[in-house]
Design an enzyme around this catalytic site. Structure first.
Site, PDB file in Angstrom:
ATOM      1  CG  HIS A 229      62.093-137.850 -68.194  1.00  0.00           C
ATOM      2  ND1 HIS A 229      60.913-138.465 -67.827  1.00  0.00           N
ATOM      3  CD2 HIS A 229      61.784-136.537 -68.361  1.00  0.00           C
ATOM      4  CE1 HIS A 229      59.939-137.567 -67.796  1.00  0.00           C
ATOM      5  NE2 HIS A 229      60.447-136.388 -68.109  1.00  0.00           N
TER       6      HIS A 229
ATOM      7  CG  ASP B 176      60.538-141.573 -66.596  1.00  0.00           C
ATOM      8  OD1 ASP B 176      61.555-141.078 -66.057  1.00  0.00           O
ATOM      9  OD2 ASP B 176      59.846-140.939 -67.421  1.00  0.00           O
TER      10      ASP B 176
ATOM     11  CB  SER C 201      58.339-134.583 -66.302  1.00  0.00           C
ATOM     12  OG  SER C 201      57.871-134.789 -67.591  1.00  0.00           O
TER      13      SER C 201
END
Length: 196
Positions: free
Chosen positions: A28, A58, A144
């Protein structure tokens, strides 16, 4: 730090070296980004090419030509293992004396080994599964893609989401990174923006 223009904004995230000129991050972080780059220090950015991309798990792998960094060894972890999440959270105030990019490690403890079930990064129908950890950790936007580095220096996972519960987060286990490293492939539409 990984960055690039995409989806009508500047997307930022974290990542770490997992092989010769190879960086792992979350899918992402680079979804919808035309020309991602890796910021090496306050004065140097290197272009990156996505060579592995799995929107269901992911995880993304980037080839960064000219990156001269030692990879973190990948390993496994058990419940109650501790260490630090090495991320570039956007809510952190950079400390120029410690790190001009704003790297500020956050502690973690592994609460449970889980199989995370849910949507992919596009929120398509279907159920996607990934080997993951439930963490006692506080993460911020920008963390992230940051590695979970156990106290022995081994990267045991990669952060991908926070929970609605305070001081709780999720990370994909390093076995999922290794799987994509062993057989890099593009499993989704790189030009499509991630949802949420």
């Amino acid at each position: 730090e990984i960055a690039g223009e995409g989806c009508r904004r500047l997307q930022l995230g974290s990542g770490f070296v997992v092989g010769d000129e190879i960086v792992a991050t979350n899918a992402h972080v680079v979804a919808g980004v035309d020309n991602p780059f890796v910021r090496i220090d306050s004065e140097r950015e290197l272009p990156a090419e996505v060579i592995g991309f799995d929107p269901g798990v992911d995880i993304a792998l980037l080839r960064v030509v000219g990156l001269n960094r030692v990879p973190l060894p990948l390993g496994d972890a058990e419940v109650d293992d501790e260490g630090a999440i090495l991320g570039f959270g956007t809510d952190k105030a950079p400390n120029e004396m410690l790190d001009p990019l704003g790297l500020d490690p956050d502690p973690f403890r592994i609460n449970r080994l889980i199989t995370a079930k849910g949507e992919n990064i596009y929120r398509d129908s279907g159920e996607f599964r990934r080997a993951a950890y439930l963490l006692a950790a506080a993460i911020e936007s920008g963390d992230s893609g940051g590695p979970l580095v156990r106290n022995d220096g081994t990267a045991v996972g990669i952060v991908f989401a926070s929970s609605r519960r305070p001081h709780t987060a999720y990370a994909v286990r390093s076995s999922e990174i290794q799987r994509l490293l062993d057989e890099p492939e593009i499993l989704g539409d790189l030009s499509r923006c991630a949802e949420g």
